[in-house]
Design a protein around this motif. Sequence first.
Motif, PDB file in Angstrom:
ATOM      1  N   ILE A  98       0.878  -1.175   0.000  1.00  0.00           N
ATOM      2  CA  ILE A  98       0.000   0.000   0.000  1.00  0.00           C
ATOM      3  C   ILE A  98       0.915   1.225   0.000  1.00  0.00           C
ATOM      4  O   ILE A  98       1.245   1.773   1.058  1.00  0.00           O
ATOM      5  N   PRO A  99       1.352   1.671  -1.172  1.00  0.00           N
ATOM      6  CA  PRO A  99       2.320   2.769  -1.262  1.00  0.00           C
ATOM      7  C   PRO A  99       1.645   4.140  -1.306  1.00  0.00           C
ATOM      8  O   PRO A  99       1.803   4.894  -2.271  1.00  0.00           O
ATOM      9  N   PHE A 100       0.899   4.470  -0.262  1.00  0.00           N
ATOM     10  CA  PHE A 100       0.160   5.730  -0.241  1.00  0.00           C
ATOM     11  C   PHE A 100       1.038   6.891   0.230  1.00  0.00           C
ATOM     12  O   PHE A 100       1.947   6.713   1.053  1.00  0.00           O
ATOM     13  N   LEU A 101       0.733   8.063  -0.281  1.00  0.00           N
ATOM     14  CA  LEU A 101       1.309   9.293   0.239  1.00  0.00           C
ATOM     15  C   LEU A 101       0.866   9.495   1.682  1.00  0.00           C
ATOM     16  O   LEU A 101      -0.174   8.971   2.100  1.00  0.00           O
ATOM     17  N   ARG A 102       1.614  10.276   2.404  1.00  0.00           N
ATOM     18  CA  ARG A 102       1.225  10.636   3.775  1.00  0.00           C
ATOM     19  C   ARG A 102       0.775  12.089   3.759  1.00  0.00           C
ATOM     20  O   ARG A 102       1.586  13.008   3.672  1.00  0.00           O
ATOM     21  N   ASN A 103      -0.533  12.300   3.834  1.00  0.00           N
ATOM     22  CA  ASN A 103      -1.083  13.658   3.819  1.00  0.00           C
ATOM     23  C   ASN A 103      -2.433  13.675   4.537  1.00  0.00           C
ATOM     24  O   ASN A 103      -2.877  12.656   5.093  1.00  0.00           O
ATOM     25  N   ASP A 104      -3.111  14.826   4.527  1.00  0.00           N
ATOM     26  CA  ASP A 104      -4.366  14.968   5.259  1.00  0.00           C
ATOM     27  C   ASP A 104      -5.459  14.059   4.704  1.00  0.00           C
ATOM     28  O   ASP A 104      -6.342  13.617   5.450  1.00  0.00           O
ATOM     29  N   LEU A 105      -5.412  13.798   3.403  1.00  0.00           N
ATOM     30  CA  LEU A 105      -6.420  12.915   2.812  1.00  0.00           C
ATOM     31  C   LEU A 105      -6.209  11.472   3.265  1.00  0.00           C
ATOM     32  O   LEU A 105      -7.125  10.815   3.766  1.00  0.00           O
ATOM     33  N   THR A 106      -5.010  10.952   3.092  1.00  0.00           N
ATOM     34  CA  THR A 106      -4.767   9.545   3.414  1.00  0.00           C
ATOM     35  C   THR A 106      -4.776   9.278   4.925  1.00  0.00           C
ATOM     36  O   THR A 106      -4.992   8.144   5.351  1.00  0.00           O
ATOM     37  N   ALA A 107      -4.562  10.320   5.727  1.00  0.00           N
ATOM     38  CA  ALA A 107      -4.584  10.141   7.183  1.00  0.00           C
ATOM     39  C   ALA A 107      -5.946   9.662   7.675  1.00  0.00           C
ATOM     40  O   ALA A 107      -6.048   9.079   8.757  1.00  0.00           O
ATOM     41  N   SER A 108      -6.984   9.886   6.876  1.00  0.00           N
ATOM     42  CA  SER A 108      -8.341   9.498   7.279  1.00  0.00           C
ATOM     43  C   SER A 108      -8.764   8.154   6.700  1.00  0.00           C
ATOM     44  O   SER A 108      -9.902   7.733   6.888  1.00  0.00           O
ATOM     45  N   ILE A 109      -7.858   7.471   6.007  1.00  0.00           N
ATOM     46  CA  ILE A 109      -8.221   6.250   5.290  1.00  0.00           C
ATOM     47  C   ILE A 109      -7.922   4.998   6.109  1.00  0.00           C
ATOM     48  O   ILE A 109      -6.834   4.825   6.647  1.00  0.00           O
ATOM     49  N   TYR A 110      -8.919   4.128   6.199  1.00  0.00           N
ATOM     50  CA  TYR A 110      -8.735   2.750   6.659  1.00  0.00           C
ATOM     51  C   TYR A 110      -9.060   1.906   5.438  1.00  0.00           C
ATOM     52  O   TYR A 110     -10.224   1.643   5.140  1.00  0.00           O
ATOM     53  N   PRO A 111      -8.050   1.488   4.674  1.00  0.00           N
ATOM     54  CA  PRO A 111      -8.310   0.912   3.350  1.00  0.00           C
ATOM     55  C   PRO A 111      -8.944  -0.472   3.390  1.00  0.00           C
ATOM     56  O   PRO A 111      -8.551  -1.330   4.189  1.00  0.00           O
ATOM     57  N   LEU A 112      -9.932  -0.675   2.525  1.00  0.00           N
ATOM     58  CA  LEU A 112     -10.544  -1.989   2.382  1.00  0.00           C
ATOM     59  C   LEU A 112      -9.499  -3.055   2.085  1.00  0.00           C
ATOM     60  O   LEU A 112      -9.579  -4.189   2.571  1.00  0.00           O
ATOM     61  N   LYS A 113      -8.511  -2.697   1.261  1.00  0.00           N
ATOM     62  CA  LYS A 113      -7.538  -3.682   0.794  1.00  0.00           C
ATOM     63  C   LYS A 113      -6.699  -4.271   1.916  1.00  0.00           C
ATOM     64  O   LYS A 113      -6.157  -5.370   1.778  1.00  0.00           O
ATOM     65  N   LEU A 114      -6.593  -3.586   3.035  1.00  0.00           N
ATOM     66  CA  LEU A 114      -5.753  -4.071   4.131  1.00  0.00           C
ATOM     67  C   LEU A 114      -6.221  -5.449   4.615  1.00  0.00           C
ATOM     68  O   LEU A 114      -5.446  -6.409   4.660  1.00  0.00           O
ATOM     69  N   ASN A 115      -7.504  -5.567   4.943  1.00  0.00           N
ATOM     70  CA  ASN A 115      -8.025  -6.845   5.418  1.00  0.00           C
ATOM     71  C   ASN A 115      -8.227  -7.836   4.277  1.00  0.00           C
ATOM     72  O   ASN A 115      -8.236  -9.049   4.501  1.00  0.00           O
ATOM     73  N   GLU A 116      -8.383  -7.334   3.060  1.00  0.00           N
ATOM     74  CA  GLU A 116      -8.460  -8.235   1.912  1.00  0.00           C
ATOM     75  C   GLU A 116      -7.121  -8.943   1.707  1.00  0.00           C
ATOM     76  O   GLU A 116      -7.076 -10.154   1.468  1.00  0.00           O
ATOM     77  N   TYR A 117      -6.029  -8.182   1.800  1.00  0.00           N
ATOM     78  CA  TYR A 117      -4.695  -8.771   1.707  1.00  0.00           C
ATOM     79  C   TYR A 117      -4.487  -9.812   2.816  1.00  0.00           C
ATOM     80  O   TYR A 117      -3.965 -10.909   2.581  1.00  0.00           O
ATOM     81  N   LEU A 118      -4.872  -9.441   4.044  1.00  0.00           N
ATOM     82  CA  LEU A 118      -4.660 -10.329   5.187  1.00  0.00           C
ATOM     83  C   LEU A 118      -5.489 -11.602   5.063  1.00  0.00           C
ATOM     84  O   LEU A 118      -5.029 -12.691   5.419  1.00  0.00           O
ATOM     85  N   ALA A 119      -6.715 -11.473   4.567  1.00  0.00           N
ATOM     86  CA  ALA A 119      -7.571 -12.653   4.393  1.00  0.00           C
ATOM     87  C   ALA A 119      -6.942 -13.648   3.425  1.00  0.00           C
ATOM     88  O   ALA A 119      -7.169 -14.864   3.530  1.00  0.00           O
ATOM     89  N   ALA A 120      -6.156 -13.123   2.478  1.00  0.00           N
ATOM     90  CA  ALA A 120      -5.452 -13.987   1.520  1.00  0.00           C
ATOM     91  C   ALA A 120      -4.117 -14.476   2.077  1.00  0.00           C
ATOM     92  O   ALA A 120      -3.389 -15.209   1.396  1.00  0.00           O
ATOM     93  N   GLY A 121      -3.789 -14.065   3.311  1.00  0.00           N
ATOM     94  CA  GLY A 121      -2.566 -14.533   3.962  1.00  0.00           C
ATOM     95  C   GLY A 121      -1.294 -13.868   3.482  1.00  0.00           C
ATOM     96  O   GLY A 121      -0.195 -14.372   3.737  1.00  0.00           O
ATOM     97  N   LYS A 122      -1.399 -12.731   2.804  1.00  0.00           N
ATOM     98  CA  LYS A 122      -0.228 -12.130   2.163  1.00  0.00           C
ATOM     99  C   LYS A 122       0.554 -11.190   3.084  1.00  0.00           C
ATOM    100  O   LYS A 122      -0.041 -10.445   3.876  1.00  0.00           O
ATOM    101  N   PRO A 123       1.905 -11.180   2.967  1.00  0.00           N
ATOM    102  CA  PRO A 123       2.701 -10.158   3.659  1.00  0.00           C
ATOM    103  C   PRO A 123       2.313  -8.781   3.136  1.00  0.00           C
ATOM    104  O   PRO A 123       1.998  -8.634   1.944  1.00  0.00           O
ATOM    105  N   ILE A 124       2.363  -7.792   4.004  1.00  0.00           N
ATOM    106  CA  ILE A 124       1.982  -6.436   3.612  1.00  0.00           C
ATOM    107  C   ILE A 124       3.069  -5.458   4.023  1.00  0.00           C
ATOM    108  O   ILE A 124       3.506  -5.446   5.179  1.00  0.00           O
ATOM    109  N   VAL A 125       3.480  -4.629   3.078  1.00  0.00           N
ATOM    110  CA  VAL A 125       4.349  -3.489   3.383  1.00  0.00           C
ATOM    111  C   VAL A 125       3.590  -2.234   2.989  1.00  0.00           C
ATOM    112  O   VAL A 125       3.089  -2.124   1.866  1.00  0.00           O
ATOM    113  N   THR A 126       3.492  -1.297   3.921  1.00  0.00           N
ATOM    114  CA  THR A 126       2.723  -0.082   3.694  1.00  0.00           C
ATOM    115  C   THR A 126       3.464   1.121   4.243  1.00  0.00           C
ATOM    116  O   THR A 126       4.322   0.994   5.120  1.00  0.00           O
TER     117      THR A 126
END
Length: 407
Positions: A305-333
């Motif tokens: 999850i290579p997101f910028l760090r700013n006021d917009l992304t600070a409010s995000i809890y991304p759907l993809k986070l738990n989708e990745y985890l449900a698939a058992g995948k390592p995550i770097v963000t």
Amino acid sequence: MKEATDIVMLALARWDGPYSSTAFSLAKELARKNRVFYIDNPFTLKDVATNLHKHQIQSRLTPLLTGRHVGKQIYNDNPNLINIRPKAVIPINFFPYGKLYSYLSRVNNHVVNQALRRAIREYDIEKFIFINSFNPFYLQDVTEFKPELTVYHCVDNMAESKYIGKHGKFLEAEAMREYDVTIATSKKLYEMASQYTRNAFCLPNAADFKHFQRAVYEPLLRPNELDGLESKKIIGYIGHVDFRIDYELLNKLSRAHADKIILMVGPEHESDKDKLERLPNVISTGKKPFEELPAYLKFIDCAIIPFLRNDLTASIYPLKLNEYLAAGKPIVTTGFSQDLEDFGNTIRIENTPDSFIRGVQEEIVTDSDQKREQRIQVAGHNTWTARVEAFWDMVSPYIKKEQPVYG
């Protein structure tokens, strides 16, 4: 058992939009036990004229042009989930705030109100709760319909969006003040909502756990884009490829891992296409149906999850986070949101390009069955079923009737 109730939900994200949304994911889960009437974010007359050939418009043409036949069952196997399609409205966002904008806004609201009135008659809706998911532009006053509860669903920092934020940031604040309850999808949004209402709650996003577990347990076919690349490790991103992405970081990652494939699965924002370097190891698939996403995740060795760090992304809890985890995948963000800290060592948070690049390599090399099971277990606590149970716990005390709804 608690009593079931009808739910009317207006959302900014349409159910058949280009990518999965928090609103529709919540609606689908609510529809397991309740009738849910999911109102389209209205198409404008301009939308109809310029996209007449597209399926989204063609499939709604009669209600868009006539205001008739507004309701349609979305899935054959679930009669509880019904799409409500209002007549086309006037495009007004480009107007400055003032008398003309306010007048045309009332006209548009009348159109959507009419669609809801028709739905109430046709489907014999008597008692219902109303959820507005991030769309304060329409159904601004639902008192005539006498809902048992009004819920505002805050899913993003509207003020940081140039287009919808123009008028939306003021309308959203007003909605939070007026609605019975506000639920927010991240800690940052909860803090913002708490400025306008005492009845604010944090209800984070989740994953369609069973759907993404298919990447673990089903023998899914290798996507065509990955044919002939069996010997390559794959670093993958699934989601909208847009202004949230740190393209400088992503390009450095692609160059540093030239021996691996950088797989970008999702629609690309037109204005950002030139920001992603089209290196030989970068594959962009474009939009893919929700049903196909587990097949891509199955062959990813490290999800990012290579997101910028700013006021917009600070409010995000991304759907993809738990989708990745449900698939058992390592995550770097990147550490764009304080909500990421709740996942502890299940995910890897890196905030410099060099550490992000190293982190991806280390996560691939050190992955194990034990780590995969740990990730899946964490995702198993972050399902939409669990979120809906929490939702009813939050809102039931505010429902204006003697008995609480089903939960």
